[in-house]
Design a protein around this motif. Structure first.
Motif, PDB file in Angstrom:
ATOM      1  N   ASP A 126      -3.342  -5.590   4.222  1.00 31.03           N
ATOM      2  CA  ASP A 126      -3.031  -6.043   2.871  1.00 31.03           C
ATOM      3  C   ASP A 126      -1.564  -6.459   2.808  1.00 31.03           C
ATOM      4  N   MET A 127      -1.303  -7.572   2.084  1.00 32.39           N
ATOM      5  CA  MET A 127       0.071  -7.998   1.809  1.00 32.39           C
ATOM      6  C   MET A 127       0.299  -8.173   0.309  1.00 32.39           C
ATOM      7  N   GLY A 128      -0.464  -7.408  -0.497  1.00 35.42           N
ATOM      8  CA  GLY A 128      -0.358  -7.545  -1.935  1.00 35.42           C
ATOM      9  C   GLY A 128      -1.183  -8.721  -2.419  1.00 35.42           C
ATOM     10  N   GLY A 129      -0.821  -9.260  -3.575  1.00 35.37           N
ATOM     11  CA  GLY A 129      -1.546 -10.405  -4.105  1.00 35.37           C
ATOM     12  C   GLY A 129      -2.652 -10.015  -5.059  1.00 35.37           C
ATOM     13  N   ALA A 130      -3.521 -10.983  -5.348  1.00 31.38           N
ATOM     14  CA  ALA A 130      -4.480 -10.854  -6.441  1.00 31.38           C
ATOM     15  C   ALA A 130      -5.626  -9.896  -6.150  1.00 31.38           C
ATOM     16  N   VAL A 131      -5.999  -9.727  -4.885  1.00 32.84           N
ATOM     17  CA  VAL A 131      -7.156  -8.894  -4.555  1.00 32.84           C
ATOM     18  C   VAL A 131      -6.801  -7.971  -3.398  1.00 32.84           C
ATOM     19  N   PRO A 132      -7.486  -6.832  -3.271  1.00 31.63           N
ATOM     20  CA  PRO A 132      -7.279  -5.992  -2.088  1.00 31.63           C
ATOM     21  C   PRO A 132      -7.537  -6.783  -0.818  1.00 31.63           C
ATOM     22  N   ALA A 133      -6.695  -6.584   0.187  1.00 29.00           N
ATOM     23  CA  ALA A 133      -6.710  -7.326   1.447  1.00 29.00           C
ATOM     24  C   ALA A 133      -6.138  -8.728   1.294  1.00 29.00           C
ATOM     25  N   SER A 134      -5.737  -9.112   0.067  1.00 25.05           N
ATOM     26  CA  SER A 134      -4.966 -10.325  -0.222  1.00 25.05           C
ATOM     27  C   SER A 134      -5.765 -11.618  -0.165  1.00 25.05           C
ATOM     28  N   LEU A 135      -6.979 -11.590   0.356  1.00 22.28           N
ATOM     29  CA  LEU A 135      -7.676 -12.834   0.660  1.00 22.28           C
ATOM     30  C   LEU A 135      -8.967 -12.974  -0.134  1.00 22.28           C
ATOM     31  N   SER A 136      -9.102 -14.109  -0.789  1.00 24.22           N
ATOM     32  CA  SER A 136     -10.346 -14.490  -1.447  1.00 24.22           C
ATOM     33  C   SER A 136     -10.351 -15.999  -1.598  1.00 24.22           C
ATOM     34  N   HIS A 143       0.794 -18.403  -3.938  1.00 23.24           N
ATOM     35  CA  HIS A 143       1.508 -17.315  -4.618  1.00 23.24           C
ATOM     36  C   HIS A 143       0.595 -16.143  -4.950  1.00 23.24           C
ATOM     37  N   GLN A 144      -0.706 -16.373  -5.000  1.00 21.35           N
ATOM     38  CA  GLN A 144      -1.654 -15.294  -5.298  1.00 21.35           C
ATOM     39  C   GLN A 144      -2.021 -14.483  -4.058  1.00 21.35           C
ATOM     40  N   GLU A 145      -1.515 -14.883  -2.897  1.00 22.37           N
ATOM     41  CA  GLU A 145      -1.985 -14.305  -1.639  1.00 22.37           C
ATOM     42  C   GLU A 145      -1.019 -13.283  -1.040  1.00 22.37           C
ATOM     43  N   GLY A 146      -0.121 -12.761  -1.879  1.00 19.85           N
ATOM     44  CA  GLY A 146       0.748 -11.690  -1.418  1.00 19.85           C
ATOM     45  C   GLY A 146       2.183 -12.136  -1.229  1.00 19.85           C
ATOM     46  N   ILE A 147       3.034 -11.165  -0.971  1.00 21.74           N
ATOM     47  CA  ILE A 147       4.457 -11.430  -0.779  1.00 21.74           C
ATOM     48  C   ILE A 147       4.672 -12.224   0.507  1.00 21.74           C
ATOM     49  N   ILE A 165      12.490  -4.473   4.552  1.00 22.44           N
ATOM     50  CA  ILE A 165      11.327  -3.592   4.725  1.00 22.44           C
ATOM     51  C   ILE A 165      10.964  -2.920   3.406  1.00 22.44           C
ATOM     52  N   GLU A 166      11.978  -2.487   2.663  1.00 24.39           N
ATOM     53  CA  GLU A 166      11.710  -1.832   1.384  1.00 24.39           C
ATOM     54  C   GLU A 166      11.002  -2.788   0.422  1.00 24.39           C
ATOM     55  N   THR A 167      11.436  -4.048   0.396  1.00 20.41           N
ATOM     56  CA  THR A 167      10.798  -5.045  -0.467  1.00 20.41           C
ATOM     57  C   THR A 167       9.343  -5.264  -0.061  1.00 20.41           C
ATOM     58  N   MET A 168       9.099  -5.337   1.244  1.00 18.51           N
ATOM     59  CA  MET A 168       7.736  -5.507   1.725  1.00 18.51           C
ATOM     60  C   MET A 168       6.856  -4.341   1.297  1.00 18.51           C
ATOM     61  N   MET A 169       7.321  -3.128   1.546  1.00 21.37           N
ATOM     62  CA  MET A 169       6.495  -1.954   1.274  1.00 21.37           C
ATOM     63  C   MET A 169       6.235  -1.767  -0.220  1.00 21.37           C
ATOM     64  N   LEU A 170       7.149  -2.236  -1.062  1.00 19.28           N
ATOM     65  CA  LEU A 170       6.969  -2.124  -2.497  1.00 19.28           C
ATOM     66  C   LEU A 170       5.820  -2.993  -2.995  1.00 19.28           C
ATOM     67  N   ASN A 171       5.488  -4.035  -2.248  1.00 18.02           N
ATOM     68  CA  ASN A 171       4.528  -5.035  -2.718  1.00 18.02           C
ATOM     69  C   ASN A 171       3.153  -4.949  -2.076  1.00 18.02           C
ATOM     70  N   VAL A 172       2.922  -3.989  -1.196  1.00 13.06           N
ATOM     71  CA  VAL A 172       1.629  -3.882  -0.525  1.00 13.06           C
ATOM     72  C   VAL A 172       0.908  -2.624  -0.972  1.00 13.06           C
ATOM     73  N   ARG A 173      -0.404  -2.602  -0.776  1.00  8.46           N
ATOM     74  CA  ARG A 173      -1.209  -1.505  -1.296  1.00  8.46           C
ATOM     75  C   ARG A 173      -1.220  -0.273  -0.398  1.00  8.46           C
ATOM     76  N   MET A 174      -1.047  -0.470   0.904  1.00 10.56           N
ATOM     77  CA  MET A 174      -1.071   0.646   1.855  1.00 10.56           C
ATOM     78  C   MET A 174       0.193   0.578   2.715  1.00 10.56           C
ATOM     79  N   PRO A 175       1.358   0.914   2.141  1.00 10.63           N
ATOM     80  CA  PRO A 175       2.621   0.701   2.854  1.00 10.63           C
ATOM     81  C   PRO A 175       2.729   1.453   4.169  1.00 10.63           C
ATOM     82  N   GLU A 176       2.100   2.634   4.255  1.00 15.07           N
ATOM     83  CA  GLU A 176       2.206   3.390   5.514  1.00 15.07           C
ATOM     84  C   GLU A 176       1.527   2.643   6.661  1.00 15.07           C
TER      85      GLU A 176
END
Length: 670
Positions: A126-136, A143-147, A165-176
């Motif tokens: 996942d890279m964030g965005g409109a849906v889980p896993a970012s892709l639909s 812009h809807q497909e994640g950071i 890295i902090e910016t990336m992790m703030l925008n994704v659903r599973m940062p770990e």
């Protein structure tokens, strides 16, 4: 050539070993299931100018052979020892092809000079965005497909860019997961640097530098030798994606393969305009962009499995890709589902090459199942749980050399399945079925590979299933030389009450406690007349459960029961009475034949010509309008000669005055 053949072969093996060491490092240290189990990652070595000269043969996503990093490398002002750079922006340098793919590269210095770069990518869950896993495919802009990150330094002279890295992790659903996979990537390029230094110390820097360029030259020479074995001529092939978006119309991919001596031109003119969905392929007009060349690589490797796997083999080909099309979209078109388009394009390229060498290359592979992600919640703790659980790919096409591989074959075989036990530990779901589907492989003298079926139960509210690359419900895999198409794919939701809901090509589904989804891929197509298949192989198929007794009788002319008892007289009578249909290079399923009865080549040619005269941002709208008008025509008004398309275009212009004004402005500007 500057390097003697023996030394060059040794250098090739060493460089490949470096790339494989990187792959093992990444594979063993990654956190997400999609990397450590499915193996959607790459590693490699590229020249200072960005061309891949070494890649693993077995680990990871082997379809990126020949990826050119030039565009991304040049976006960094200068490199110093200890730097590591990243990007996931599809429109910055055209190295990444959608936002979940995080590309990374590290310069390898020797005495102050960059000798090569250690490179690679992983597909983030996942890279964030409109849906889980970012892709639909429902996404309409990037812009809807994640950071996104333009090419930038993740590490500068050994110092980590913590803010990035902090910016990336703030925008994704599973940062770990993302952090763990990124650390694995860093370890991989560090391994590549260390191994390349060992190689330079062993052979000397000048030998290594010369050898790198010579490897690319050898790749080109070998590719040209393979192409020289094909007949000169033009070989055209067309295939379709089922829909250009939810409830949409088909997407046409059109290729004319021009074989000329020891080179080829791949002309994609006639492919559809860019879409208002995420199926676009960002190639930037690069005539050898890797997304355009994957099927070419596969065909050459099939024709000569000993061919070097490096960017040199791409030099023997040139692509023509009109701007503003699905294969060369303008920013900010959504591109997240480019893997579906690329997968179908691989099949189109294989289809064209099959026309040039039908006795040496297979027919259509399955496709259509998708790559399944689950976002759910643990019923006990309430914690979010998310993972990519499995690719559902389906079988390979048959060929003159034998049956297609069952379950996971052809251009999707690099995607590994995840054991059920691991999936059920990663996410709180229950697998009810995971196996092969009888009668799904296209009948032929060589049977198509069987489809894969995945059936899963979920337990908590607001569970979201994403199944990217869903397709092949309408246009099944194509057969050849008398072989039949494979079975279409199917996506079904089964409610607690037992209601079965056909989801078609939907790729994002919300489910509740006790709901079940069943995802079945398409089947690979058959090659050759099914009634010419050896009887003993049909009996074996029945005993193995690959073919039912009913299909053995109706589609192969073999009368056999489930225990394998053969009715020889009945079989002889059926096969004697069989009338062999006219043999053609390609065979298509009924849905495709019906579609092309309306959308003839002449109609598509007229539509392509008309759309080319329009600004890019109008083309998808006009295409949809024309499709609606053609669908409403009575049968007696259908000529199929292109005239009804021009009439529809004029009707759209009359209804939408802004279109005509835009065309006039564009014409004046040109």
């Amino acid at each position: 050539m500057r390097t003697d053949p023996v030394t060059l072969k040794v250098l090739e093996n060493h460089a490949q070993a470096v790339a494989e060491s990187m792959a093992f490092t990444l594979f063993r240290t990654a956190h997400s299931t999609f990397v450590k189990e499915t193996e959607d990652f790459t590693t490699g070595l590229v020249t200072p100018s960005g061309m891949t000269f070494a890649s693993p043969r077995d680990l990871g996503a082997t379809w990126f052979i020949g990826l050119d990093y030039k565009g991304a490398l040049e976006m960094i002002d200068h490199y110093e020892e200890g730097d590591i750079c990243v990007t996931n922006d599809p429109y910055s340098g055209f190295v990444c092809s959608h936002t979940p793919d995080m590309h990374i590269w590290k310069p390898i210095f020797w005495e102050g000079e960059v000798i090569a770069f250690a490179v690679g990518h992983i597909h983030n869950t996942d890279m964030g965005g409109a849906v889980p896993a970012s892709l639909s495919r429902a996404n309409t802009e990037v812009h809807q497909e994640g950071i996104r990150f333009r090419p930038t330094k993740l590490v500068s002279r050994g110092v980590m860019n913590a803010q990035l890295i902090e910016t990336m992790m703030l925008n994704v659903r599973m940062p770990e997961q993302n952090r763990g996979d990124l650390n694995a990537q860093i370890a991989a390029v560090n391994t590549g640097e260390a191994k390349m230094h060992e190689m330079i110390r062993k052979f000397g820097v000048e030998t290594v530098k010369n050898g790198i360029e010579d490897l690319l030259d050898v790749g080109e020479a070998r590719a040209r030798a393979v192409i020289s074995g094909l007949p000169d001529g033009d070989f055209r092939f067309v295939d379709y994606l089922d829909e250009d978006g939810p409830g949409g119309v088909p997407v046409r991919l059109d290729l004319t393969l021009k074989v000329r001596g020891d080179g080829v031109i791949m002309d994609f003119t006639g492919s559809d305009p860019q879409l208002k969905s995420a199926l676009n392929m960002p190639t930037g007009g690069n005539p050898r962009h890797i997304l355009l060349m994957v099927g070419y690589n596969y065909c050459l490797y099939t024709l000569d499995p000993s061919i070097p796997l490096n960017g040199g083999i791409l030099r023997a080909a040139t692509c023509i890709v009109p701007e503003g099309t699905v294969l060369n979209p303008d920013y900010p078109a959504a591109v997240g589902m480019r893997s579906l388009t690329c997968g179908r394009l691989q099949g189109v390229i294989m289809g064209a090459f099959h026309g040039a060498a039908p006795d040496r290359l297979p027919v259509g592979a399955a496709g259509g199942g998708g790559i399944v992600n689950v976002k759910t919640f643990d019923a006990a703790s309430g914690k979010l749980s998310m993972a990519s659980i499995d690719p559902v790919t389906g079988g390979a096409g048959g060929s003159a050399f034998g049956d297609g591989t069952d379950g996971s074959g052809a251009n999707s075989s690099f995607l590994k399945n995840t054991p059920v036990e691991i999936n059920e530990v990663e996410v709180p779901i229950k697998f009810r079925r995971y196996g092969l589907v009888p009668d799904s492989g296209g009948p032929g003298t060589a049977r198509g590979g069987m489809a894969t079926e995945l059936e899963v139960e979920v337990f908590t509210p607001d569970t979201v299933i994403t199944a990217r690359n869903r397709d092949r419900t309408t246009f099944a895999a194509w057969g050849g030389s008398g072989g039949e198409p494979g079975a279409p794919s199917l996506f079904t939701r089964i409610t607690q009450k037992g209601e079965r809901i056909n989801l078609g090509n939907t790729d994002v589904v919300s489910m509740g406690p006790g709901d079940v989804f069943n995802l079945t891929s398409g089947g690979g197509a058959g090659y050759g007349d099914p009634f010419a298949r050896p009887i003993e192989l049909v009996v074996r198929d029945v005993l193995r459960g690959s073919v039912t007794p009913e299909a053995a009788q109706s589609r192969y002319g073999v009368v056999v029961d489930r225990e394998g008892h053969l009715d020889e007289a009945g079989t002889h009578a059926l096969r004697q009475s069989h009338v062999t249909p006219p043999v053609t290079t390609y065979s298509y399923n009924a849905s495709r034949r019906a579609y092309e009865a309306v959308w003839t080549d002449a109609n598509y040619a007229a539509l392509t010509q008309a759309l080319t005269m329009m600004p890019v941002h109008w083309r998808h709208f006009v295409k949809r309008e024309v499709f609606d008008r053609i669908a409403s025509l009575p049968d007696n008004a259908r000529k199929g000669d292109g005239s009804e398309i021009w009439e529809a275009i004029e009707a759209v212009k009359a209804r939408v005055p802004g279109l005509l004004r835009s065309m006039q402005v564009r014409g004046a500007a040109e």
